[in-house]
Design a protein around this motif. Structure first.
Motif, mmCIF file in Angstrom:
data_model
loop_
_atom_site.group_PDB
_atom_site.id
_atom_site.type_symbol
_atom_site.label_atom_id
_atom_site.label_comp_id
_atom_site.label_asym_id
_atom_site.label_seq_id
_atom_site.Cartn_x
_atom_site.Cartn_y
_atom_site.Cartn_z
ATOM 1 N N ASP A 20 6.995 63.959 100.796
ATOM 2 C CA ASP A 20 8.413 63.227 100.400
ATOM 3 C C ASP A 20 8.038 62.242 99.248
ATOM 4 N N TRP A 21 9.330 62.134 98.546
ATOM 5 C CA TRP A 21 9.338 60.897 97.745
ATOM 6 C C TRP A 21 9.533 59.718 98.131
ATOM 7 N N ASN A 22 8.849 58.662 97.613
ATOM 8 C CA ASN A 22 9.002 57.271 97.964
ATOM 9 C C ASN A 22 9.929 56.447 97.055
ATOM 10 N N ASP A 23 10.939 56.306 97.436
ATOM 11 C CA ASP A 23 12.039 55.475 96.532
ATOM 12 C C ASP A 23 11.738 54.183 96.215
ATOM 13 N N THR A 24 10.868 53.524 97.161
ATOM 14 C CA THR A 24 10.510 52.217 96.973
ATOM 15 C C THR A 24 9.536 52.000 95.831
ATOM 16 N N THR B 140 1.624 66.979 97.856
ATOM 17 C CA THR B 140 2.491 65.950 97.873
ATOM 18 C C THR B 140 3.549 66.213 99.002
ATOM 19 N N ASP C 3 8.711 54.845 93.800
ATOM 20 C CA ASP C 3 9.134 55.700 92.614
ATOM 21 C C ASP C 3 7.917 56.691 92.319
ATOM 22 N N CYS C 4 7.283 57.236 93.469
ATOM 23 C CA CYS C 4 6.333 58.206 93.598
ATOM 24 C C CYS C 4 6.381 58.966 94.669
ATOM 25 N N TYR C 5 5.549 60.095 94.645
ATOM 26 C CA TYR C 5 5.370 60.926 95.822
ATOM 27 C C TYR C 5 4.246 60.480 96.792
ATOM 28 N N TYR C 6 4.392 60.772 98.136
ATOM 29 C CA TYR C 6 3.447 60.518 98.880
ATOM 30 C C TYR C 6 2.460 61.673 98.737
#
Length: 69
Positions: free
Chosen positions: A53-57, A51, A59-62
Motif C-alpha cells: 500500500d501507499w503511505n500518505d504520511t 510494493t 508519500d511513498c509505497y511500502y
C-alpha cells in the motif's frame, strides 16, 4: 590482497534520506557527474511488484520485504 584490475567493477553508492527530501534529485545529479547508473529503488520495487500500500504520511509505497523473487 592485491586487487585484480581486470575484475574491477564500478562502485555501488546508496543514497538514503527521508522521503521527500530530494534524494532522487541528488542521486540523479551524482550519476550524471560520475557517469554511473542511477536506479531509483522505489521505481524498481514498483516495476517488480515488490510494493504494498501507499503511505500518505511519507508519500511513498511500502516495500514488501517478505517478497521472494
Amino acid at each position: 590482497m592485491a586487487q585484480n584490475s581486470s575484475c574491477y567493477k564500478r562502485p555501488n553508492i546508496l543514497i538514503t534520506r527521508n522521503p521527500g527530501t530530494r534524494n532522487t534529485t541528488t542521486a540523479t545529479s551524482l550519476a550524471v557527474v560520475t557517469e554511473l547508473r542511477h536506479i531509483n529503488i522505489g521505481d524498481f520495487a514498483n516495476e517488480e511488484n515488490l510494493t504494498n500500500d501507499w503511505n500518505d504520511t511519507f508519500d511513498c509505497y511500502y516495500i514488501n520485504e517478505e517478497s521472494k523473487t
